[in-house]
Design a protein around this motif. Structure first.
Motif, mmCIF file in Angstrom:
data_model
loop_
_atom_site.group_PDB
_atom_site.id
_atom_site.type_symbol
_atom_site.label_atom_id
_atom_site.label_comp_id
_atom_site.label_asym_id
_atom_site.label_seq_id
_atom_site.Cartn_x
_atom_site.Cartn_y
_atom_site.Cartn_z
ATOM 1 N N LYS A 1 70.077 14.060 62.534
ATOM 2 C CA LYS A 1 68.589 13.606 62.805
ATOM 3 C C LYS A 1 67.553 14.235 63.195
ATOM 4 O O LYS A 1 66.581 14.370 62.133
ATOM 5 N N TRP A 2 67.905 15.074 63.946
ATOM 6 C CA TRP A 2 66.931 16.496 64.421
ATOM 7 C C TRP A 2 66.593 17.090 63.152
ATOM 8 O O TRP A 2 65.591 17.519 62.744
ATOM 9 N N CYS A 3 67.681 17.682 62.231
ATOM 10 C CA CYS A 3 67.500 18.545 61.301
ATOM 11 C C CYS A 3 66.784 17.549 60.124
ATOM 12 O O CYS A 3 65.905 18.357 59.361
ATOM 13 N N VAL A 4 67.136 16.206 59.956
ATOM 14 C CA VAL A 4 66.365 15.697 58.921
ATOM 15 C C VAL A 4 64.823 15.691 59.135
ATOM 16 O O VAL A 4 63.883 15.745 58.671
ATOM 17 N N GLU A 5 64.371 15.579 60.586
ATOM 18 C CA GLU A 5 63.119 15.702 61.084
ATOM 19 C C GLU A 5 62.609 17.127 60.658
ATOM 20 O O GLU A 5 61.141 16.938 60.228
ATOM 21 N N GLN A 6 63.316 18.049 60.959
ATOM 22 C CA GLN A 6 62.803 19.264 60.825
ATOM 23 C C GLN A 6 62.302 19.697 59.256
ATOM 24 O O GLN A 6 61.596 20.309 58.663
ATOM 25 N N VAL B 1 68.436 18.360 50.385
ATOM 26 C CA VAL B 1 69.003 18.512 51.408
ATOM 27 C C VAL B 1 68.686 17.491 52.485
ATOM 28 O O VAL B 1 69.481 17.215 53.322
ATOM 29 N N ILE B 2 67.155 16.909 52.426
ATOM 30 C CA ILE B 2 67.103 15.711 53.366
ATOM 31 C C ILE B 2 67.840 14.445 53.270
ATOM 32 O O ILE B 2 68.651 14.111 54.322
ATOM 33 N N ALA B 3 68.248 14.367 52.000
ATOM 34 C CA ALA B 3 69.083 13.183 51.709
ATOM 35 C C ALA B 3 70.588 13.471 51.942
ATOM 36 O O ALA B 3 71.407 12.538 52.741
ATOM 37 N N SER B 4 70.997 14.696 51.932
ATOM 38 C CA SER B 4 72.571 14.900 52.393
ATOM 39 C C SER B 4 72.558 15.011 53.883
ATOM 40 O O SER B 4 73.697 14.306 54.420
ATOM 41 N N LEU B 5 71.554 15.455 54.492
ATOM 42 C CA LEU B 5 71.606 15.401 56.197
ATOM 43 C C LEU B 5 71.602 14.196 56.672
ATOM 44 O O LEU B 5 72.335 13.606 57.610
ATOM 45 N N GLU B 6 70.694 13.230 55.898
ATOM 46 C CA GLU B 6 70.811 11.565 56.230
ATOM 47 C C GLU B 6 72.137 11.119 56.081
ATOM 48 O O GLU B 6 72.519 10.086 56.756
ATOM 49 N N THR B 7 72.864 11.387 55.055
ATOM 50 C CA THR B 7 74.258 10.886 54.549
ATOM 51 C C THR B 7 74.985 11.354 55.825
ATOM 52 O O THR B 7 76.071 10.594 56.018
ATOM 53 N N PHE B 8 75.129 12.633 56.133
ATOM 54 C CA PHE B 8 75.957 13.022 57.224
ATOM 55 C C PHE B 8 75.550 12.478 58.344
ATOM 56 O O PHE B 8 76.679 11.946 59.183
ATOM 57 N N SER B 9 74.376 12.107 58.656
ATOM 58 C CA SER B 9 74.030 11.077 59.790
ATOM 59 C C SER B 9 74.803 10.099 60.002
ATOM 60 O O SER B 9 75.199 9.470 61.076
ATOM 61 N N LEU B 10 74.966 9.368 58.882
ATOM 62 C CA LEU B 10 75.316 7.625 58.572
ATOM 63 C C LEU B 10 76.917 7.926 58.592
ATOM 64 O O LEU B 10 77.755 7.064 59.215
ATOM 65 N N ASP B 11 77.429 8.926 58.105
ATOM 66 C CA ASP B 11 78.975 9.147 58.089
ATOM 67 C C ASP B 11 79.598 9.453 59.329
ATOM 68 O O ASP B 11 80.598 9.081 59.696
ATOM 69 N N THR B 12 78.973 10.294 60.125
ATOM 70 C CA THR B 12 79.774 10.573 61.511
ATOM 71 C C THR B 12 79.718 9.705 62.402
ATOM 72 O O THR B 12 78.818 8.719 62.611
ATOM 73 N N GLU B 13 80.768 9.747 63.146
ATOM 74 C CA GLU B 13 80.951 8.572 64.332
ATOM 75 C C GLU B 13 80.267 9.503 65.775
ATOM 76 O O GLU B 13 80.504 8.852 66.601
ATOM 77 N N ASN B 14 80.312 10.617 65.536
ATOM 78 C CA ASN B 14 80.007 11.421 66.847
ATOM 79 C C ASN B 14 78.574 11.554 67.255
ATOM 80 O O ASN B 14 77.862 11.800 66.418
ATOM 81 N N PRO B 15 78.408 10.915 68.439
ATOM 82 C CA PRO B 15 76.903 10.763 68.839
ATOM 83 C C PRO B 15 76.190 12.050 68.981
ATOM 84 O O PRO B 15 74.940 12.159 68.468
ATOM 85 N N GLN B 16 76.903 13.089 69.206
ATOM 86 C CA GLN B 16 76.021 14.472 69.517
ATOM 87 C C GLN B 16 75.828 14.912 67.894
ATOM 88 O O GLN B 16 74.835 15.228 67.578
ATOM 89 N N ALA B 17 76.648 14.784 67.181
ATOM 90 C CA ALA B 17 76.668 15.315 65.794
ATOM 91 C C ALA B 17 75.506 14.329 65.183
ATOM 92 O O ALA B 17 74.595 15.142 64.224
#
Length: 287
Positions: free
Chosen positions: A267-272, A246-262
């Motif tokens: 990143k917040w979800c990764v920390e949690q 799950v952590i790896a998937s969230l980090e991938t989503f964070s890198l793939d998205t261009e939306n700053p809010q997303a």
């Protein structure tokens, strides 16, 4: 009454008396008893043994001797528990043999402890170098207790400020192929849960010699057939793997998205999730 029958009866009664006296008197391994305790029990055993075969000794005299010796033994044990001064007089106090890393030769002489005996007692405590010892005390029963120097002590989780899972006492829930209901109830479980866990391990109750629930709630079993292999539990390792996935998937989503809010939310979800992983890892890695 035939002599052989009287000997048999005396021996049987003496055996029962010895069991009763031993249970009332002291519950210690032989190696932990003092010389006085061992001497008292041995004296009672000798009296019972002699009284069993010496038919010339009247039963009344034998009972009086047992009452005196057993009463003295139990009385000494009781007073030792109730009075510290009496306990010190009877059993003695611990005598320092080493202090601040130095051998106290005068105390060794007083206790008739030779250098060879000191080294042997240290080796029994897994200490092979005198220089590693900070403090050593000779107890009343002859046992040597040792405190090694700080730098020689094993590293613990507390020293590293590392959180570890709390330890619970393992519960034996199957013994000799029979289910023990009380230990199951202690953990808040029932026989249906136990049968389900056995099915996961492809085992049936009739083939299980012993089963225990460890501190993590996992069931471990030992089969009557020693040639059969029991599969290891995969639940906790799978949980560890899923959290990391799950952590790896969230980090991938964070890198793939261009939306700053997303990106910020990911990143917040990764920390949690990393916090969850830190909280859970002591349990998953302890299995």
């Amino acid at each position: 009454m035939p002599g052989w029958l009287e000997v048999a009866i005396r021996s049987f009664v003496g055996f029962l008396l010895l069991i009763a006296i031993a249970r009332m008197y002291v519950r210690k391994p032989i190696g932990e008893t003092s010389h006085l305790e061992f001497g008292l029990v041995a004296s009672i055993a000798v009296i019972l043994a002699i009284g069993s075969i010496q038919l010339a000794i009247p039963i009344g005299h034998l009972l009086v001797a047992i009452l005196v010796w057993a009463g003295a033994a139990i009385g000494i044990a009781y007073l030792s528990v109730m009075n510290a001064s009496f306990r010190s007089v009877i059993y003695g106090k611990g005598i320092p043999i080493m202090k601040d890393g130095k051998i106290l030769e005068d105390n060794m002489k007083k206790q008739h402890l030779t250098t060879d005996e000191l080294l042997r007692k240290l080796r029994a405590k897994q200490v092979f170098q005198v220089a590693d010892v900070e403090f050593a005390v000779l107890e009343g029963n002859g046992e040597l207790n040792v405190l090694v120097k700080k730098e020689q002590q094993p590293i613990t989780a507390k020293m590293l400020n590392h959180q570890v899972a709390p330890i619970k006492e393992p519960e034996t829930v199957i013994m000799d192929g029979k289910i023990l209901t009380e230990p199951l109830a202690t953990r808040g479980l029932n026989q249906e849960w136990l049968k389900t866990e056995l099915e996961k391990k492809n085992a049936i109750l009739e083939n299980v010699f012993m089963a225990q629930i460890d501190e993590y709630g996992q069931l471990t079993i030992d089969l009557f057939n020693d040639k059969m292999q029991v599969p290891k539990s995969t639940e906790l390792p799978m949980l560890e793997a899923n959290i990391k996935s799950v952590i790896a998937s969230l980090e991938t989503f964070s890198l793939d998205t261009e939306n700053p809010q997303a990106k910020q939310r990911y990143k917040w979800c990764v920390e949690q999730m990393k916090k969850v992983h830190d909280d859970v890892s002591p349990f998953t890695k302890g299995n």
